[in-house]
Write a protein that holds these residues in place. Structure first.
Motif, PDB file in Angstrom:
ATOM      1  N   GLY A 127      37.769  83.017  57.289  1.00  0.00           N
ATOM      2  CA  GLY A 127      37.362  83.041  59.068  1.00  0.00           C
ATOM      3  C   GLY A 127      36.643  84.101  59.098  1.00  0.00           C
ATOM      4  N   GLY A 153      31.308  73.937  66.257  1.00  0.00           N
ATOM      5  CA  GLY A 153      30.946  75.081  65.971  1.00  0.00           C
ATOM      6  C   GLY A 153      31.155  75.919  66.844  1.00  0.00           C
ATOM      7  N   LYS A 188      31.478  80.152  52.459  1.00  0.00           N
ATOM      8  CA  LYS A 188      33.460  80.828  52.723  1.00  0.00           C
ATOM      9  C   LYS A 188      33.846  79.436  52.141  1.00  0.00           C
ATOM     10  CE  LYS A 188      33.374  81.307  57.028  1.00  0.00           C
ATOM     11  NZ  LYS A 188      32.165  81.603  57.263  1.00  0.00           N
ATOM     12  N   GLN A 227      48.498  81.904  61.280  1.00  0.00           N
ATOM     13  CA  GLN A 227      48.188  82.328  60.094  1.00  0.00           C
ATOM     14  C   GLN A 227      48.278  83.650  58.982  1.00  0.00           C
ATOM     15  OE1 GLN A 227      43.372  82.967  61.531  1.00  0.00           O
ATOM     16  NE2 GLN A 227      44.775  82.427  63.523  1.00  0.00           N
ATOM     17  N   ALA A 281      34.377  76.073  69.417  1.00  0.00           N
ATOM     18  CA  ALA A 281      35.135  77.005  68.868  1.00  0.00           C
ATOM     19  C   ALA A 281      34.419  78.225  68.372  1.00  0.00           C
ATOM     20  CB  ALA A 281      35.199  76.692  66.707  1.00  0.00           C
ATOM     21  N   SER A 282      33.484  78.488  68.178  1.00  0.00           N
ATOM     22  CA  SER A 282      33.145  79.871  68.716  1.00  0.00           C
ATOM     23  C   SER A 282      33.240  81.029  70.449  1.00  0.00           C
ATOM     24  CB  SER A 282      31.198  80.159  68.676  1.00  0.00           C
ATOM     25  OG  SER A 282      30.983  80.867  69.143  1.00  0.00           O
ATOM     26  N   GLY A 314      39.036  78.798  60.491  1.00  0.00           N
ATOM     27  CA  GLY A 314      37.462  77.827  61.828  1.00  0.00           C
ATOM     28  C   GLY A 314      37.874  76.804  62.169  1.00  0.00           C
ATOM     29  N   ALA A 315      39.012  75.721  61.618  1.00  0.00           N
ATOM     30  CA  ALA A 315      39.233  74.410  61.326  1.00  0.00           C
ATOM     31  C   ALA A 315      40.176  74.677  62.945  1.00  0.00           C
ATOM     32  CB  ALA A 315      40.210  74.184  60.519  1.00  0.00           C
ATOM     33  N   ARG A 320      33.353  69.079  62.031  1.00  0.00           N
ATOM     34  CA  ARG A 320      32.584  69.867  61.366  1.00  0.00           C
ATOM     35  C   ARG A 320      31.247  69.901  62.083  1.00  0.00           C
ATOM     36  NH1 ARG A 320      34.741  72.939  58.990  1.00  0.00           N
ATOM     37  NH2 ARG A 320      32.169  73.894  58.050  1.00  0.00           N
ATOM     38  N   TYR A 373      40.163  77.378  65.452  1.00  0.00           N
ATOM     39  CA  TYR A 373      39.311  76.628  66.530  1.00  0.00           C
ATOM     40  C   TYR A 373      38.420  75.665  66.810  1.00  0.00           C
ATOM     41  CZ  TYR A 373      40.875  82.019  65.889  1.00  0.00           C
ATOM     42  OH  TYR A 373      41.658  83.295  65.834  1.00  0.00           O
ATOM     43  N   ASP A 384      30.360  86.202  67.817  1.00  0.00           N
ATOM     44  CA  ASP A 384      31.240  85.852  66.950  1.00  0.00           C
ATOM     45  C   ASP A 384      31.125  87.823  66.608  1.00  0.00           C
ATOM     46  OD1 ASP A 384      31.936  83.495  67.292  1.00  0.00           O
ATOM     47  OD2 ASP A 384      30.814  82.691  65.058  1.00  0.00           O
ATOM     48  N   ARG A 397      43.358  83.178  70.032  1.00  0.00           N
ATOM     49  CA  ARG A 397      43.743  84.067  69.357  1.00  0.00           C
ATOM     50  C   ARG A 397      45.415  84.246  69.040  1.00  0.00           C
ATOM     51  NH1 ARG A 397      38.489  84.890  66.585  1.00  0.00           N
ATOM     52  NH2 ARG A 397      39.506  85.507  65.523  1.00  0.00           N
ATOM     53  N   ARG A 419      31.865  89.827  70.155  1.00  0.00           N
ATOM     54  CA  ARG A 419      33.381  89.468  70.887  1.00  0.00           C
ATOM     55  C   ARG A 419      33.990  90.781  71.368  1.00  0.00           C
ATOM     56  NH1 ARG A 419      35.762  84.740  67.622  1.00  0.00           N
ATOM     57  NH2 ARG A 419      36.146  86.643  65.192  1.00  0.00           N
TER      58      ARG A 419
HETATM   59  O1   DC Z   1      33.778  79.298  60.427  1.00  0.00           O
HETATM   60  P1   DC Z   1      33.892  78.258  60.920  1.00  0.00           P
HETATM   61  O2   DC Z   1      32.397  77.794  61.235  1.00  0.00           O
HETATM   62  O3   DC Z   1      34.228  76.569  61.655  1.00  0.00           O
HETATM   63  O4   DC Z   1      34.344  79.163  62.509  1.00  0.00           O
HETATM   64  C1   DC Z   1      33.740  78.258  63.296  1.00  0.00           C
HETATM   65  C2   DC Z   1      34.399  79.100  64.919  1.00  0.00           C
HETATM   66  O5   DC Z   1      35.554  80.338  64.887  1.00  0.00           O
HETATM   67  C3   DC Z   1      33.342  80.689  64.943  1.00  0.00           C
HETATM   68  O6   DC Z   1      32.657  80.373  65.258  1.00  0.00           O
HETATM   69  C4   DC Z   1      33.745  81.367  65.254  1.00  0.00           C
HETATM   70  C5   DC Z   1      35.274  80.983  64.912  1.00  0.00           C
HETATM   71  N1   DC Z   1      36.220  81.962  64.192  1.00  0.00           N
HETATM   72  C6   DC Z   1      36.965  82.758  64.491  1.00  0.00           C
HETATM   73  O7   DC Z   1      36.465  82.895  65.260  1.00  0.00           O
HETATM   74  N2   DC Z   1      37.927  83.392  63.682  1.00  0.00           N
HETATM   75  C7   DC Z   1      38.489  82.722  62.638  1.00  0.00           C
HETATM   76  N3   DC Z   1      39.707  83.515  61.860  1.00  0.00           N
HETATM   77  C8   DC Z   1      37.586  81.742  62.094  1.00  0.00           C
HETATM   78  C9   DC Z   1      36.871  80.945  63.174  1.00  0.00           C
END
Ligand code: DC
Length: 203
Positions: A104, A70, A15, A90, A73-74, A34-35, A65, A37, A159, A83, A162
């Motif tokens: 994302g 990661g 992506k 966003q 973030a998840s 993603g950054a 990174r 989160y 992901d 969110r 949820r």
């Molecule tokens: O795209 P990424 O790997 O950098 O995202 C890291 C985590 O952030 C991903 O596992 C889930 C969350 N995420 C999300 O829930 N919604 C988004 N729009 C982007 C990322």
């Protein structure tokens, strides 16, 4: 002109590479959601407070990174309060003048269902894990491939399952499987798709 390109998909599907190239090609702004989160995940403390008080400096940390970021973030991304705190920023970014590409998990479904172009970028978990492993140094790096695969699969499952804004393609998204494509081929397909959508509207 308002024109949003929504690029969603699982971890390490390509992506980021595709989004940056599409944004550069059309002169659109790009947001790696993603950054946001990741920054909340590594900040520590109460994640909802962290999401409400995110600053530009939080997005410049050099550990964003990592596999740990990661995973963090998840985890925080499953919290509805996190969110909700990140939603308006966003949405405004998506509809800014001049065009925007956001990548994302929920851009085409929740953040900007009205996006003019939606692409769901995917590839098998094995292909994605291998890419992430190579990014982390491959055989010379510190992480075995099996660990990276387990991490990718765990994150995908969280992901996708949820309750709030799960990872799934929007009904009107075009799926782009990058498993058998080079980065250049995947980028060319995404650009062609966006160009077709742009051409189809009055400007
Ligand atoms: O795209 P990424 O790997 O950098 O995202 C890291 C985590 O952030 C991903 O596992 C889930 C969350 N995420 C999300 O829930 N919604 C988004 N729009 C982007 C990322």
């Amino acid at each position: 002109m308002v024109f949003t390109v929504a690029i969603d998909g699982p971890a390490a599907a390509g992506k980021g590479t595709i989004s940056r190239a599409v944004a550069a090609h059309f002169g659109f702004a790009h947001l790696d959601t993603g950054a946001l989160y990741r920054a909340v995940g590594v900040k520590g403390g109460d994640p909802v407070e962290a999401a409400r008080n995110l600053s530009p400096g939080d997005l410049e940390r050099d550990d964003l990174r990592s596999l740990e970021a990661g995973q963090a973030a998840s985890r925080v991304a499953a919290l509805p309060g996190v969110r909700a705190a990140l939603l308006d920023f966003q949405r405004r970014f998506a509809r800014r003048a001049g065009g925007a590409v956001l990548d994302g998990r929920d851009i085409g479904t929740v953040i900007c269902p009205e996006a003019e172009a939606k692409i769901f970028v995917t590839a098998s978990a094995e292909v994605r894990a291998r890419r992430r492993w190579l990014e982390l140094g491959g055989a010379a790096g510190v992480r075995p491939l099996a660990d990276v695969l387990a991490e990718v699969e765990e994150r995908d499952a969280r992901d996708r399952n949820r309750a709030d804004a799960p990872l799934r393609p929007a009904a009107d998204a075009v799926t782009l499987d990058t498993g058998a494509l080079s980065a250049d081929e995947a980028i060319a397909r995404a650009i062609a798709l966006v160009a077709a959508r742009l051409g189809g509207r009055a400007r």
